[in-house]
Design an enzyme around this catalytic site. Structure first.
Site, PDB file in Angstrom:
ATOM      1  N   HIS A  62      87.684  -5.779  67.506  1.00  0.00           N
ATOM      2  CA  HIS A  62      86.894  -6.855  68.109  1.00  0.00           C
ATOM      3  C   HIS A  62      87.356  -7.060  69.543  1.00  0.00           C
ATOM      4  O   HIS A  62      88.559  -7.223  69.794  1.00  0.00           O
ATOM      5  CB  HIS A  62      87.104  -8.154  67.324  1.00  0.00           C
ATOM      6  CG  HIS A  62      86.436  -8.158  65.985  1.00  0.00           C
ATOM      7  ND1 HIS A  62      87.051  -8.595  64.832  1.00  0.00           N
ATOM      8  CD2 HIS A  62      85.174  -7.797  65.616  1.00  0.00           C
ATOM      9  CE1 HIS A  62      86.195  -8.508  63.824  1.00  0.00           C
ATOM     10  NE2 HIS A  62      85.057  -8.018  64.266  1.00  0.00           N
ATOM     11  N   TYR A  81      92.902  -8.332  67.433  1.00  0.00           N
ATOM     12  CA  TYR A  81      94.032  -7.910  66.572  1.00  0.00           C
ATOM     13  C   TYR A  81      93.534  -7.478  65.204  1.00  0.00           C
ATOM     14  O   TYR A  81      94.179  -7.725  64.195  1.00  0.00           O
ATOM     15  CB  TYR A  81      95.083  -9.020  66.429  1.00  0.00           C
ATOM     16  CG  TYR A  81      95.909  -9.178  67.676  1.00  0.00           C
ATOM     17  CD1 TYR A  81      96.740  -8.144  68.101  1.00  0.00           C
ATOM     18  CD2 TYR A  81      95.859 -10.342  68.426  1.00  0.00           C
ATOM     19  CE1 TYR A  81      97.490  -8.274  69.248  1.00  0.00           C
ATOM     20  CE2 TYR A  81      96.607 -10.486  69.580  1.00  0.00           C
ATOM     21  CZ  TYR A  81      97.419  -9.449  69.987  1.00  0.00           C
ATOM     22  OH  TYR A  81      98.161  -9.580  71.124  1.00  0.00           O
ATOM     23  N   HIS A  82      92.367  -6.816  65.214  1.00  0.00           N
ATOM     24  CA  HIS A  82      91.751  -6.432  63.946  1.00  0.00           C
ATOM     25  C   HIS A  82      91.441  -4.931  63.892  1.00  0.00           C
ATOM     26  O   HIS A  82      90.539  -4.532  63.159  1.00  0.00           O
ATOM     27  CB  HIS A  82      90.452  -7.225  63.738  1.00  0.00           C
ATOM     28  CG  HIS A  82      90.624  -8.702  63.840  1.00  0.00           C
ATOM     29  ND1 HIS A  82      89.669  -9.558  64.340  1.00  0.00           N
ATOM     30  CD2 HIS A  82      91.678  -9.491  63.502  1.00  0.00           C
ATOM     31  CE1 HIS A  82      90.115 -10.802  64.307  1.00  0.00           C
ATOM     32  NE2 HIS A  82      91.333 -10.782  63.815  1.00  0.00           N
ATOM     33  N   ALA A  83      92.127  -4.102  64.680  1.00  0.00           N
ATOM     34  CA  ALA A  83      91.802  -2.667  64.689  1.00  0.00           C
ATOM     35  C   ALA A  83      91.893  -2.128  63.267  1.00  0.00           C
ATOM     36  O   ALA A  83      92.859  -2.383  62.550  1.00  0.00           O
ATOM     37  CB  ALA A  83      92.770  -1.921  65.598  1.00  0.00           C
TER      38      ALA A  83
END
Ligand SMILES: Cc1cc2nc3c(=O)[nH]c(=O)nc-3n(C[C@H](O)[C@H](O)[C@H](O)COP(=O)(O)OP(=O)(O)OC[C@H]3O[C@@H](n4cnc5c(N)ncnc54)[C@H](O)[C@@H]3O)c2cc1C
Length: 547
Positions: free
Chosen positions: A300, A480-482
């Protein structure tokens, strides 16, 4: 000198990585006293006040004792020079340092996974898991549960500023809801957190700690998994390093990778599973040519907007000097106040693209604002402003731009190469522009006149589409959602099948957010635990079927 090939111990299941997914899987598999489980984690095994105290998360992002930093880039995206990403490196992994926003994702996210051929991953199955997993302050609901291990609280801080922001949202036509996770259309409300009694309730606290006294569960911390060992294409164990000591453990049944979306692909590649040409370049013998390893990374791209406040309704100033001392004392005594929640007061899920049929962006509102002078990306310790301010953050929920993560060399200690490629897809640029304008429309709504003043970031000069996209280059960062770097599926680029087995070999699964085929629409912590919950069910079912 000990022989590094000598097997030091044999366990039925070896779980590599003690983060959100690893804690869930190790805890659930070890419920059966007949199986032995070894959980291996690169970071330390500790539980301290900073982890428990929700506001402590801002400090932990800067803690080298608990986090590992990854330099991304260069790449062709909105931030070509790259940025620094942090990840939790301890028992609990990123779920022990994260912001605790607790979002399921949308039903459509999971139905999409099922529709592309991943059986059993649709919303009906995942919803059941959320209901079993939760102990929700609002009681049971369509997608809510009570009595489960993860405590969920809706932000109890009812502030005047957020009350006004929510009213503005209503006047923009969004529904005000008590639980943003209940399926619906455009909606705004106070943020759900995985917090219980004012304390973090994430994978370590909810799953692993209650299980760690079991005799059949061994936790090996401060130990890096270097590679998986194979015999005749079957995973038979792992080679690990504790300090200077190289050690080998054998797996009677399976090796389970849960090193997170940045490091699981690296462990796969160093074990000989990846694109054959890539492995040849770094001198690794190929066990399985799997070109999708490390590809399909989705993240994101979150933009930040700041406004000056005309009223003293900001939390800036609450985290230094005597006010900090007072707030910490309040948390210690009552588990309440500004330290008892991480600071993201309210949120909205809204459709921004004119063609969207359901919410396609996630907005977050906070009563703090950062000092521009200290701004150098999220992980470099931004200070709060002295004057009253607030933040709006937003990202398109379903990024189509794809990045990658790959081992740079055969050295397991070397950080992987990460290319993010933010906003390289036209869809992402379009939704980002619409979303930015919607954020502005909300905050400039007449109902907020007299409360909210000028925009300090990115500023009123940003008006055209091109200027908005340029603002992303400076004021965006990772959600922080890779995820998605060992994705589930049944095509040539899929790395695992829908039983989460690594395709082309035996005895090896991936259970962390690497397996997501596409993003979940908001934060990934709750989905990481739900996917790992389902993974442990699958592993147990397959073990029974194999008897
Ligand atoms: C700063 C930050 C803020 C976030 N905020 C939120 C939020 O507010 N809400 C939310 O829902 N989500 C949030 N997230 C995302 C969420 O925490 C992650 O999606 C989730 O933790 C992913 O789980 P995982 O198991 O895939 O990886 P992780 O939880 O990252 O766990 C991976 C673990 O594997 C270990 N490891 C890696 N390589 C090795 C190796 N070779 N050998 C041994 N161990 C290894 C790591 O040390 C780590 O402990 C945030 C993430 C970060 C980093």
């Amino acid at each position: 000198m000990p022989d590094p090939n000598a097997v030091e111990g044999t366990f039925d299941y070896i779980v590599c990585g003690g983060g959100a997914a690893g804690c869930v899987v190790a805890a659930r598999l070890s419920e059966d006293p007949a199986v032995s489980v070894l959980l291996i984690e690169a970071g330390p095994d500790k539980e301290d006040a900073l982890i428990a105290i929700p506001r402590g998360f801002a400090k932990m992002l800067l803690s080298e004792a608990r986090a590992r930093y990854f330099q991304t880039g260069p790449d062709n995206g909105a931030k070509p020079g790259g940025e620094v990403w942090s990840r939790g490196r301890m028992i609990g992994g990123s779920s022990s340092i994260n912001g605790m926003l607790y979002f399921h994702g949308l039903p459509e996210d999971y139905d999409r996974w099922e529709a592309i051929g991943n059986r059993g991953w649709g919303w009906p199955e995942i919803r059941k898991i959320f209901r079993e997993m939760e102990d929700h302050c609002l009681g049971a609901g369509e997608a809510r549960g009570v009595g489960g291990p993860v405590k969920v609280t809706i932000n109890p801080e009812r502030s005047r500023l957020m009350h006004a922001v929510i009213r503005a949202g209503r006047e923009c036509g969004w529904d005000e809801v008590a639980d943003l996770n209940e399926p619906g259309g455009d909606r705004i409300g106070y943020t759900p957190f995985n917090i219980g009694n004012g304390k973090r309730s994430a994978a370590a606290q909810a799953f692993l700690r209650p299980a760690q006294g079991r005799r059949n569960l061994t936790i090996l911390a401060e130990t890096l998994v270097e590679r998986v060992k194979f015999e005749n294409r079957k995973a038979t164990g792992v080679v690990v390093r504790t300090g200077d000591r190289v050690r080998t453990f054998a797996a009677g049944k399976e090796v389970i990778l849960a090193c997170g979306a940045l490091q699981t692909p690296q462990v796969l590649e160093l074990s000989g599973i990846g694109s054959a040409s890539r492995l040849a370049n770094i001198g690794i013998d190929v066990i399985q040519d799997s070109p999708g390893v490390g590809e399909n990374m989705r993240e994101h791209c979150l933009i930040i907007m700041q406004r000056r406040l005309l009223k003293p309704w900001s939390l800036n100033g609450q985290f230094e000097g005597w006010r900090l001392a007072k707030n910490v004392a309040r948390w210690l005594a009552f588990k309440s106040g500004p330290m008892a929640f991480p600071g993201f007061d309210a949120a909205a899920l809204v459709a921004c693209d004119p063609e969207a049929t359901h919410p396609d962006a996630h907005l977050i509102f906070s009563r703090t604002s950062m000092d521009l002078g200290s701004w150098d990306g999220w992980t470099k310790g931004p200070q709060l402003e002295r004057l009253p301010g607030m933040q709006l953050m937003g990202y398109p929920s379903q990024p189509q731009s794809q990045g990658s993560v790959h081992a740079r060399s055969a050295d397991p200690a070397e950080a992987p190469e990460i290319r993010v490629n933010y906003l390289t897809d036209e869809y992402d640029r379009r939704v980002s522009i619409h979303m930015f304008r919607k954020m502005r429309a909300l905050i400039e709504h007449p109902t907020l006149a007299g409360i909210v003043a000028e925009e300090t970031i990115p500023g009123k000069d940003v008006q055209t589409d091109a200027e908005i996209l340029e603002a992303f280059a400076t004021y965006s960062g990772p959600g922080y959602h890779a995820c998605g770097t060992a994705r589930m599926g049944n095509d040539a680029m899929a790395v695992v099948d829908d039983r989460l087995k690594v395709r082309g070999v035996d005895g090896l699964r991936v259970v962390d957010i690497s397996v997501f085929p596409t993003q979940t629409s908001q934060n990934t912590g709750a989905p990481a635990m739900a996917v790992a919950w389902r993974a442990s069910d699958i592993i147990r079912e397959d073990a029974v079927a194999a008897r």
